[in-house]
Motif scaffolding. Structure first.
Motif, PDB file in Angstrom:
ATOM      1  N   GLY A 148       0.796  -1.226   0.000  1.00 59.53           N
ATOM      2  CA  GLY A 148       0.000   0.000   0.000  1.00 59.53           C
ATOM      3  C   GLY A 148       0.821   1.265   0.000  1.00 59.53           C
ATOM      4  N   THR A 149       2.137   1.161   0.028  1.00 55.22           N
ATOM      5  CA  THR A 149       3.005   2.334   0.007  1.00 55.22           C
ATOM      6  C   THR A 149       3.375   2.667  -1.429  1.00 55.22           C
ATOM      7  OG1 THR A 149       4.995   0.992   0.160  1.00 55.22           O
ATOM      8  CG2 THR A 149       3.945   1.672   2.240  1.00 55.22           C
ATOM      9  N   LEU A 150       4.335   3.590  -1.591  1.00 53.20           N
ATOM     10  CA  LEU A 150       4.785   3.999  -2.911  1.00 53.20           C
ATOM     11  C   LEU A 150       5.307   2.810  -3.706  1.00 53.20           C
ATOM     12  CD1 LEU A 150       5.355   6.239  -4.924  1.00 53.20           C
ATOM     13  CD2 LEU A 150       7.527   6.675  -3.767  1.00 53.20           C
ATOM     14  N   LEU A 151       5.944   1.858  -3.037  1.00 55.52           N
ATOM     15  CA  LEU A 151       6.443   0.672  -3.736  1.00 55.52           C
ATOM     16  C   LEU A 151       5.296  -0.067  -4.412  1.00 55.52           C
ATOM     17  CD1 LEU A 151       8.475  -1.469  -4.537  1.00 55.52           C
ATOM     18  CD2 LEU A 151       8.221  -2.494  -2.253  1.00 55.52           C
ATOM     19  N   ASP A 152       4.209  -0.252  -3.680  1.00 51.21           N
ATOM     20  CA  ASP A 152       3.079  -0.957  -4.262  1.00 51.21           C
ATOM     21  C   ASP A 152       2.507  -0.183  -5.452  1.00 51.21           C
ATOM     22  OD1 ASP A 152       1.198  -3.223  -4.081  1.00 51.21           O
ATOM     23  OD2 ASP A 152      -0.276  -1.650  -3.697  1.00 51.21           O
ATOM     24  N   ALA A 153       2.537   1.167  -5.359  1.00 56.29           N
ATOM     25  CA  ALA A 153       2.027   1.990  -6.459  1.00 56.29           C
ATOM     26  C   ALA A 153       2.917   1.894  -7.691  1.00 56.29           C
ATOM     27  CB  ALA A 153       1.922   3.446  -6.014  1.00 56.29           C
ATOM     28  N   LEU A 154       4.197   1.558  -7.491  1.00 60.99           N
ATOM     29  CA  LEU A 154       5.132   1.481  -8.615  1.00 60.99           C
ATOM     30  C   LEU A 154       5.212   0.090  -9.217  1.00 60.99           C
ATOM     31  CD1 LEU A 154       8.088   3.701  -7.315  1.00 60.99           C
ATOM     32  CD2 LEU A 154       6.234   4.325  -8.874  1.00 60.99           C
ATOM     33  N   LEU A 155       4.499  -0.851  -8.644  1.00 57.83           N
ATOM     34  CA  LEU A 155       4.445  -2.194  -9.210  1.00 57.83           C
ATOM     35  C   LEU A 155       3.111  -2.382  -9.936  1.00 57.83           C
ATOM     36  CD1 LEU A 155       5.913  -4.305  -6.262  1.00 57.83           C
ATOM     37  CD2 LEU A 155       7.051  -3.669  -8.399  1.00 57.83           C
ATOM     38  N   SER A 160      -4.589 -11.215 -12.158  1.00 57.41           N
ATOM     39  CA  SER A 160      -4.368 -12.278 -11.171  1.00 57.41           C
ATOM     40  C   SER A 160      -3.437 -11.851 -10.050  1.00 57.41           C
ATOM     41  CB  SER A 160      -3.788 -13.516 -11.871  1.00 57.41           C
ATOM     42  OG  SER A 160      -2.504 -13.220 -12.417  1.00 57.41           O
ATOM     43  N   GLY A 161      -2.980 -10.603 -10.081  1.00 52.52           N
ATOM     44  CA  GLY A 161      -2.075 -10.120  -9.047  1.00 52.52           C
ATOM     45  C   GLY A 161      -0.612 -10.300  -9.370  1.00 52.52           C
ATOM     46  N   GLU A 162      -0.310 -10.872 -10.542  1.00 50.89           N
ATOM     47  CA  GLU A 162       1.081 -11.083 -10.940  1.00 50.89           C
ATOM     48  C   GLU A 162       1.701  -9.754 -11.351  1.00 50.89           C
ATOM     49  OE1 GLU A 162       4.338 -13.698 -11.550  1.00 50.89           O
ATOM     50  OE2 GLU A 162       2.340 -14.113 -10.749  1.00 50.89           O
ATOM     51  N   VAL A 163       2.908  -9.468 -10.874  1.00 52.20           N
ATOM     52  CA  VAL A 163       3.625  -8.243 -11.225  1.00 52.20           C
ATOM     53  C   VAL A 163       4.122  -8.352 -12.666  1.00 52.20           C
ATOM     54  CG1 VAL A 163       5.627  -6.784 -10.753  1.00 52.20           C
ATOM     55  CG2 VAL A 163       4.302  -7.748  -8.853  1.00 52.20           C
ATOM     56  N   ILE A 164       3.713  -7.395 -13.502  1.00 48.14           N
ATOM     57  CA  ILE A 164       4.103  -7.422 -14.913  1.00 48.14           C
ATOM     58  C   ILE A 164       4.971  -6.231 -15.310  1.00 48.14           C
ATOM     59  CG2 ILE A 164       2.063  -8.720 -15.613  1.00 48.14           C
ATOM     60  CD1 ILE A 164       0.822  -6.070 -16.536  1.00 48.14           C
ATOM     61  N   ALA A 165       5.114  -5.274 -14.415  1.00 49.24           N
ATOM     62  CA  ALA A 165       5.933  -4.106 -14.731  1.00 49.24           C
ATOM     63  C   ALA A 165       6.320  -3.388 -13.454  1.00 49.24           C
ATOM     64  CB  ALA A 165       5.188  -3.152 -15.665  1.00 49.24           C
ATOM     65  N   GLY A 166       7.394  -2.637 -13.559  1.00 44.02           N
ATOM     66  CA  GLY A 166       7.848  -1.799 -12.454  1.00 44.02           C
ATOM     67  C   GLY A 166       8.158  -0.409 -12.979  1.00 44.02           C
ATOM     68  N   LEU A 167       7.844   0.602 -12.168  1.00 42.18           N
ATOM     69  CA  LEU A 167       7.986   1.981 -12.626  1.00 42.18           C
ATOM     70  C   LEU A 167       8.973   2.752 -11.759  1.00 42.18           C
ATOM     71  CD1 LEU A 167       4.184   2.760 -13.152  1.00 42.18           C
ATOM     72  CD2 LEU A 167       5.803   1.773 -14.796  1.00 42.18           C
ATOM     73  N   GLY A 168       9.288   3.934 -12.217  1.00 45.73           N
ATOM     74  CA  GLY A 168      10.150   4.840 -11.473  1.00 45.73           C
ATOM     75  C   GLY A 168      10.060   6.230 -12.062  1.00 45.73           C
ATOM     76  N   THR A 169      10.560   7.211 -11.346  1.00 42.75           N
ATOM     77  CA  THR A 169      10.553   8.583 -11.843  1.00 42.75           C
ATOM     78  C   THR A 169      11.867   9.272 -11.524  1.00 42.75           C
ATOM     79  OG1 THR A 169       9.532   9.413  -9.809  1.00 42.75           O
ATOM     80  CG2 THR A 169       8.056   8.869 -11.630  1.00 42.75           C
ATOM     81  N   ILE A 170      12.302  10.077 -12.483  1.00 43.37           N
ATOM     82  CA  ILE A 170      13.422  10.994 -12.284  1.00 43.37           C
ATOM     83  C   ILE A 170      12.877  12.379 -12.578  1.00 43.37           C
ATOM     84  CG2 ILE A 170      15.677  11.735 -13.143  1.00 43.37           C
ATOM     85  CD1 ILE A 170      16.294   8.846 -13.807  1.00 43.37           C
TER      86      ILE A 170
END
Length: 734
Positions: A148-155, A160-170
């Protein structure tokens, strides 16, 4: 003696001088092409500087250079992004990119780079190179302290709940760096990430930023470079078919090239690197050369067509003089009316559209000079040379080149003229129905509408829009009053800040609100992260924030992903006014001419009414095909009038000339058979050019190509039907 008669005498008696002077001027003007500068932000250039949004953007630059408009580089990793090797690669690529000196100087020191990979490493409290699958699972497990934190927002997870991507910002800051430097830095970051991704199995790394947006447009323009030469090739092939002589084709084609060179040179000399009278080049600049080819080739076809008619009874010099004095008058009136139509864009609010009006007017003026000067002068010189060598000159009528189409045009015009009342009644019904459909034209468009469909950045934007609501950007809320000026304003600011952090905030704002309040001596600023996936969300964000504001001070909502909506609203507000001004001005110019020369001001309606009908039908076609007004299609009004007025004026002018010796009905049929053939030839060449443009990689340019092809088809149809009916209806009765 009228000016066109004097000009025709000069061209006919001093053709070599006219040709040489034209070539010298071309060389001089061409030097300006090297001074053309491209707009650093293709869409922001369309924001009216005197609008609320334009002033707000200026406030952000001057009052809040650090906090007002941070530029976001969105990092996107797709695939097996929780693999330890992938996480290590993302962390390493981020460190390499941000430590690059050219990137570091553009970064926002108050906002450290954030990536899903870095947060996982921090949560596991392990060096990224030492991460294990168990460490990663513990950091991302549902129900853990990090859920529920920023990490969860970036995944990004699938159904089905499987992680398919990861994000980031500069995040980049605007202070201390230019737009060009930030774009260059964005390209460096992109290179680092794509290079790192190339070494991974099952994981792709990319970025989304202003740099990538610009690169996608540039790639589209580069891929589309063959389109213009291909249009020129098609043009010369068609001219060869119509003229049936290489010399006539090359002379007119050469005139077209000279006009394009003059346009390019004028754009450079008048731009920021020259006299600074217009802004830098935008996407519209890629359209104008094709448009000038489309409009000015008609001038050359008309002049050569009339020249051939007179060449049967005259030597080259007198034939050239008569063709300019005759057809040149219609060409000049058509050109002047078109110039005025384009110049009315100066009254519009969009700076690039204003520049388009200036450059298009200059291009048409150049076309008038070249096609009534250089082209007939070169033709006279060539024929005089042929005669000196004892060879015959070619005086085959232009109608011989396209007999089937000519007969169809002439037959249609004849039927409509003989049944004027019925034709006009049908036209009123059809156009009336089209007007209902035209009222539904959309003005909403997204930034991604200007990107090639198959470009990686387009794919990334579509992925982000579908999975997380869009690429991350910043919405800036400018309040035109200092925060502590009075208790009511302070209260309103607090209520707005609370609203932006609440569950009632509009869709399009980030799930983890980071609203920040800043103030200067005169202005207050609230910034909040946003995820805008299209114009509907953008307008919802703007409207919700404006409605939530309870203070008396003026409030303006702006942001990079809101620019498209801001521009579309400006187009909506200005389009009706611009259309009315353009039509009214065209009507006044035509009425003034026909009053001065024929004492028949009502003939101006014959010129303008078919164009208005064509414009309504084109707008209806936009609704039918789902094409919205955007910064490119906004030029459609002046473009339709520019193309259409040329057709109707030529047919009308020739009909009035023929009426001095023939009954009205026969005069219309004679004009339709002679001048009509040249109009059809012009329409076919123009239609071919813009049909090719429809295959341009950039969707916005392709849409304009489709619309212009529709415009040409509709305007030539209105010229063959409505114009003859009106000419018959308004003909003098004996």
């Amino acid at each position: 003696m009228n000016p066109m008669a004097q000009w025709s005498r000069l061209v006919a008696t001093r053709p070599a001088v006219v040709v040489v002077v034209t070539l010298i001027l071309t060389v001089m003007v061409a030097a300006g092409a090297s001074r053309i500068e491209q707009a650093p932000d293709p869409l922001e250039a369309f924001v009216p500087t005197d609008s609320e949004a334009g002033r707000a953007l200026e406030v952000l630059e001057t009052e809040f250079p650090e906090a007002g408009r941070p530029s976001t580089i969105q990092l996107v990793a797709r695939g097996d992004v929780l693999d330890p090797v992938a996480i290590q690669a993302v962390v390493a690529a981020t460190e390499r990119a941000t430590s690059n000196s050219d990137v570091a100087t553009t970064l926002d020191a108050s906002r450290a780079p954030i990536t899903y990979a870095g947060l996982i490493a921090d949560a596991a409290d392990v060096d990224p190179a030492q991460l294990t699958t168990a460490d990663i699972a513990a950091a991302t497990r549902d129900g853990s302290a990090d859920a529920g934190t920023l990490l969860d927002a970036l995944l990004v997870r699938d159904g089905s709940g499987e992680v398919i991507a990861g994000l980031g910002t500069i995040t980049q800051q605007r202070t201390g760096s230019s737009v060009e430097e930030r774009i260059d830095a964005g390209e460096i970051v992109h290179t680092e990430f794509t290079t790192a991704g190339a070494d991974l199995d099952g994981v792709a790394l990319s970025t989304v930023s202003q740099a990538r947006f610009d690169a996608a447009i540039e790639d589209g323009l580069q891929d589309g470079q063959p389109v213009f030469p291909l249009a020129l090739v098609a043009l010369i092939v068609l001219l060869g078919l119509f003229f049936r002589t290489m010399s006539d084709s090359l002379v007119v084609f050469g005139g077209v090239i000279i006009v394009v060179v003059w346009f390019s040179g004028a754009q450079g000399w008048l731009g920021p690197a020259g006299l600074d009278l217009i802004g830098p080049a935008t996407l519209i600049g890629t359209i104008v050369p094709v448009m000038l080819v489309a409009l000015t080739v008609d001038y050359g076809i008309q002049i050569i067509g009339h020249y051939r008619e007179h060449l049967g009874d005259e030597t080259p010099g007198p034939a050239g003089r008569r063709s300019i004095a005759g057809a040149g008058v219609a060409v000049a009136i058509g050109a002047i009316t078109t110039i005025v139509a384009f110049a009315t864009n100066l009254a519009g609010p969009l700076p690039p559209i204003q520049d388009f009006g200036v450059l298009a007017a200059i291009g048409i003026a150049a076309g008038l000079f070249v096609m009534t000067g250089f082209v007939p002068a070169a033709r006279v010189l060539l024929d005089q040379r042929r005669l000196r060598k004892g060879r015959t000159v070619i005086n085959r009528p232009l109608t011989a080149g396209i007999p089937p189409v000519t007969r169809a045009f002439a037959a249609t015009a004849s039927v409509c003229a003989r049944n004027a009342a019925a034709t006009l009644a049908v036209a009123v019904v059809v156009v009336g129905a089209a007007a209902v459909a035209a009222a539904g034209v959309s003005t909403d468009f997204a930034n991604s509408d200007f990107l090639p469909d198959d470009h990686p950045t387009t794919e990334d934007l579509e992925f982000l829009a579908a999975e997380v609501g869009g690429a991350r950007s910043t919405v800036s809320i400018v309040i035109d009053r200092p925060a502590g000026l009075d208790p009511a304003t302070s209260t309103a600011l607090g209520e707005l800040d609370e609203f932006l952090r609440s569950d009632q905030r509009p869709a399009g704002l980030a799930d983890e609100p980071t609203a920040a309040l800043t103030s200067s001596d005169r202005y207050a600023l609230i910034t909040i992260d946003a995820l805008i996936d299209g114009p509907t969300t953008a307008r919802g964000v703007m409207t919700s924030i404006e409605n939530a504001w309870t203070g008396d001070a003026d409030i303006t909502v702006v942001g990079d992903d809101l620019i498209g909506t801001i521009v579309s609203d400006s187009i909506t507000d200005a389009q009706t006014t611009a259309t009315i001004i353009t039509i009214a001005t065209t009507l006044v110019v035509a009425a003034a001419y026909f009053t001065a020369t024929r004492r028949r001001p009502g003939v101006a309606l014959v010129v303008v009414a078919p164009i208005v009908a064509a414009l309504i039908l084109v707008l209806a076609a936009m609704t039918l095909f789902g094409i919205a007004y955007n910064p490119l299609t906004a030029i459609l009004t002046s473009l339709t009038i520019g193309i259409g007025v040329d057709y109707t004026i030529h047919l009308t002018h020739r009909t009035l000339d023929e009426q001095t010796n023939l009954p009205p009905q026969e005069a219309i049929e004679r004009a339709a058979h002679t001048t009509g053939s040249a109009l059809v030839a012009s329409a076919l060449t123009t239609l071919t050019g813009f049909t090719i443009l429809a295959f341009a990689p950039l969707p916005a340019i392709g849409e304009l190509g489709v619309l212009t092809a529709i415009t040409i088809t509709v305007t030539i149809a209105m010229t063959a039907t409505v114009a003859p009916a009106l000419l018959s209806f308004t003909a003098p009765r004996t």
